[in-house]
Design a protein around this motif. Structure first.
Motif, PDB file in Angstrom:
ATOM      1  N   ILE A 125       1.219  -3.579   2.655  1.00 32.99           N
ATOM      2  CA  ILE A 125       1.217  -2.278   1.998  1.00 32.99           C
ATOM      3  C   ILE A 125      -0.217  -1.874   1.685  1.00 32.99           C
ATOM      4  O   ILE A 125      -0.977  -2.605   1.060  1.00 32.99           O
ATOM      5  N   CYS A 126      -0.607  -0.682   2.116  1.00 29.11           N
ATOM      6  CA  CYS A 126      -1.963  -0.176   1.947  1.00 29.11           C
ATOM      7  C   CYS A 126      -2.319  -0.067   0.464  1.00 29.11           C
ATOM      8  O   CYS A 126      -1.523   0.398  -0.336  1.00 29.11           O
ATOM      9  N   GLU A 175       0.567   3.045   9.015  1.00 28.32           N
ATOM     10  CA  GLU A 175       1.798   3.181   9.790  1.00 28.32           C
ATOM     11  C   GLU A 175       2.967   2.836   8.889  1.00 28.32           C
ATOM     12  O   GLU A 175       3.186   1.663   8.574  1.00 28.32           O
ATOM     13  N   SER A 176       3.701   3.859   8.426  1.00 25.55           N
ATOM     14  CA  SER A 176       4.825   3.679   7.503  1.00 25.55           C
ATOM     15  C   SER A 176       4.389   2.913   6.249  1.00 25.55           C
ATOM     16  O   SER A 176       5.008   1.938   5.843  1.00 25.55           O
ATOM     17  N   ASP A 177       3.293   3.354   5.654  1.00 27.03           N
ATOM     18  CA  ASP A 177       2.697   2.760   4.446  1.00 27.03           C
ATOM     19  C   ASP A 177       2.130   1.357   4.662  1.00 27.03           C
ATOM     20  O   ASP A 177       1.758   0.687   3.721  1.00 27.03           O
ATOM     21  N   ARG A 178       2.074   0.905   5.897  1.00 26.01           N
ATOM     22  CA  ARG A 178       1.521  -0.421   6.198  1.00 26.01           C
ATOM     23  C   ARG A 178       0.136  -0.276   6.814  1.00 26.01           C
ATOM     24  O   ARG A 178      -0.108   0.587   7.633  1.00 26.01           O
ATOM     25  N   ASP A 217      -5.770  11.213   5.825  1.00 26.32           N
ATOM     26  CA  ASP A 217      -4.860  10.915   6.918  1.00 26.32           C
ATOM     27  C   ASP A 217      -5.449   9.770   7.734  1.00 26.32           C
ATOM     28  O   ASP A 217      -6.303   9.988   8.597  1.00 26.32           O
ATOM     29  N   ASN A 235       4.153  -7.559   3.893  1.00 22.33           N
ATOM     30  CA  ASN A 235       4.423  -6.135   4.041  1.00 22.33           C
ATOM     31  C   ASN A 235       3.193  -5.317   4.427  1.00 22.33           C
ATOM     32  O   ASN A 235       3.317  -4.211   4.910  1.00 22.33           O
ATOM     33  N   HIS A 246      -4.833   4.075   0.310  1.00 26.39           N
ATOM     34  CA  HIS A 246      -4.435   5.394   0.802  1.00 26.39           C
ATOM     35  C   HIS A 246      -4.196   6.383  -0.345  1.00 26.39           C
ATOM     36  O   HIS A 246      -3.751   6.011  -1.418  1.00 26.39           O
ATOM     37  N   SER A 303      -2.813  -1.389   9.238  1.00 23.88           N
ATOM     38  CA  SER A 303      -2.979  -2.116  10.504  1.00 23.88           C
ATOM     39  C   SER A 303      -4.452  -2.286  10.874  1.00 23.88           C
ATOM     40  O   SER A 303      -4.760  -2.676  11.994  1.00 23.88           O
TER      41      SER A 303
END
Length: 100
Positions: free
Chosen positions: A46-47, A60-63, A55, A44, A50, A65
């Motif tokens: 998942i960050c 990107e959508s809690d993911r 910002d 997933n 954050h 990259s």
């Protein structure tokens, strides 16, 4: 001077710097490979850094990259140039540490 420099960090710099600070107590020196393990790398992505006041261009959508977009390498170079991390080359490996 340190606070001024840290406050002007780019997204990739900030995230790598915060990962290093978070793991500093356990890892006084670290390699790029160790740093990569601290970032999300499951299916997933998942960050894990954050917050609502930041910002991030790599979120990107809690993911996260940052790894797939090459942000780690750029951040390590940038942090070294800004003297927020020091790179030392030993036994064919780069090790990073804080200057303090």
């Amino acid at each position: 001077n340190l606070f001024t420099t840290v406050s002007d960090l780019d997204d990739q710099d900030f995230c790598v710097y915060m990962q290093a600070v978070t793991h500093f107590k356990t890892h006084k020196f670290f390699t790029k490979e160790e740093l990569l393990e601290w970032f999300p790398h499951d299916m997933n992505l998942i960050c894990n850094m954050h917050n609502s006041k930041w910002d991030c261009d790599f979120l990107e959508s809690d993911r996260c990259s940052i790894i797939v977009k090459g942000g780690i390498e750029k951040a390590l170079e940038s942090l070294d140039k800004k003297s927020l991390l020091i790179c030392e080359h030993k036994d064919k490996t780069d090790y990073y540490k804080f200057p303090w």
